[in-house]
Design a protein around this motif. Structure first.
Motif, short mmCIF file in Angstrom:
data_model
loop_
_atom_site.label_atom_id
_atom_site.label_comp_id
_atom_site.label_asym_id
_atom_site.label_seq_id
_atom_site.Cartn_x
_atom_site.Cartn_y
_atom_site.Cartn_z
N THR A 129 0.64 82.81 8.31
CA THR A 129 0.67 83.52 7.26
C THR A 129 0.34 85.01 8.17
N THR A 130 -0.87 85.17 8.47
CA THR A 130 -1.71 85.88 8.76
C THR A 130 -1.27 85.77 10.58
N LEU A 131 -1.52 85.12 11.29
CA LEU A 131 -0.40 85.10 12.26
C LEU A 131 1.64 85.34 12.37
N MET A 132 1.85 85.14 11.56
CA MET A 132 2.82 85.20 11.13
C MET A 132 3.24 87.16 11.33
N ARG A 133 2.70 87.66 10.22
CA ARG A 133 2.54 88.97 10.17
C ARG A 133 1.96 89.89 11.16
N ILE A 134 0.87 89.37 11.99
CA ILE A 134 0.77 89.98 13.19
C ILE A 134 2.05 89.92 14.14
N LEU A 135 2.89 88.91 14.35
CA LEU A 135 3.44 88.91 15.45
C LEU A 135 4.84 89.61 15.13
N HIS A 136 4.96 90.24 13.50
CA HIS A 136 5.30 90.86 13.11
C HIS A 136 5.13 92.13 13.27
#
Ligand code: ATP
Length: 225
Positions: free
Chosen positions: A41-48
């Motif tokens: 989720t942390t990676l997804m939130r950075i990408l968004h």
């Protein structure tokens, strides 16, 4: 389409991501996997663009996330859609209005909004729920509304965080098929999941496994230095 180099992220003293590197081309399909707490989720939130790039480099759909000012985030989000783990849909609005909203805020004319929303609701088998308030429908249906709202803008990149968490096997497979159709039309898809059956259902997809914030394996040459 996505480039991540030596990306690390900490919450206080805890490193949730440690030196992650990978890149994806237009139309790639990536399964992001790994146990709970691995950093998906942390990676997804950075990408968004909803968490800052603290260390390393991340770019998506031509936007350098490190230097992107907050006032330009809306431009990124015209190209990059996300399905959140907790849906984030509007419970008091109807299914139709939730899905139409992203098109209306982009100024699409009503006739086109109608056509597009109808097609997306049909592809997700939600057409018989169009006029229900979202609070009245089941968890699995709410999850599909969240997916419909993300795909309706025809994004260049689709990020989905455990989008099948509330769905039975049949609906999970149907949802993956929806994602696959977008990927076949050139959308880059990143789907975070624990579900091995889903991962095995798309043999051509890339797989990146995280464990305690670090890369624990992948099935392609994920990064060059
Ligand atoms: N806002 C936050 N503050 C402090 N720690 C956080 C925060 N967000 C996440 N973490 C921690 O960072 C680590 C990675 O969390 P993350 O949500 O990215 O994992 P995940 O792989 O998505 O897990 P899951 O599969 O359970 O959703 C976890 O140990 C989590 O507790």
């Amino acid at each position: 389409m996505i480039q991540v180099k030596h990306l690390s992220h900490s919450f206080g003293r805890y490193w949730a991501l440690k030196n992650i590197s990978f890149s994806l081309d237009k139309g790639d399909f990536l399964f992001l996997t790994g146990p709970s707490g691995a950093g998906k989720t942390t990676l997804m939130r950075i990408l968004h663009g909803s968490l800052p790039v603290q260390r390393g480099i991340a770019s998506i759909a031509g936007f350098d996330l490190k230097s992107l000012p907050e006032k330009r985030l809306y431009q990124l989000r015209r190209q990059v859609a996300i399905v959140f783990q907790d849906f984030k849909i509007l419970p008091d609005e109807t299914v139709w209005d939730n899905v139409a909203l992203p098109l209306q805020v982009r100024g699409m004319v009503p006739g086109q909004v109608h056509k597009r929303v109808r097609a997306v609701l049909r592809s997700l088998r939600l057409d018989n729920k169009s006029w229900c308030q979202c609070r009245e429908i089941s968890g699995g249906e709410q999850q599909r509304v969240a997916v419909a709202r993300a795909v309706v803008i025809n994004p260049k990149v689709l990020l989905a965080d455990e989008p099948t968490g509330n769905l039975d096997k049949k609906l999970s497979m149907q949802l993956v098929e929806v994602f696959r159709q977008f990927h076949l039309h050139g959308t880059t898809v990143v789907l975070a999941t624990h579900n091995e059956e889903l991962i095995n259902s798309l043999p051509g997809a890339k797989i990146l496994c995280l464990r305690e914030g670090a890369e624990a394996g992948c099935n392609w040459e994920s990064a060059e230095d």
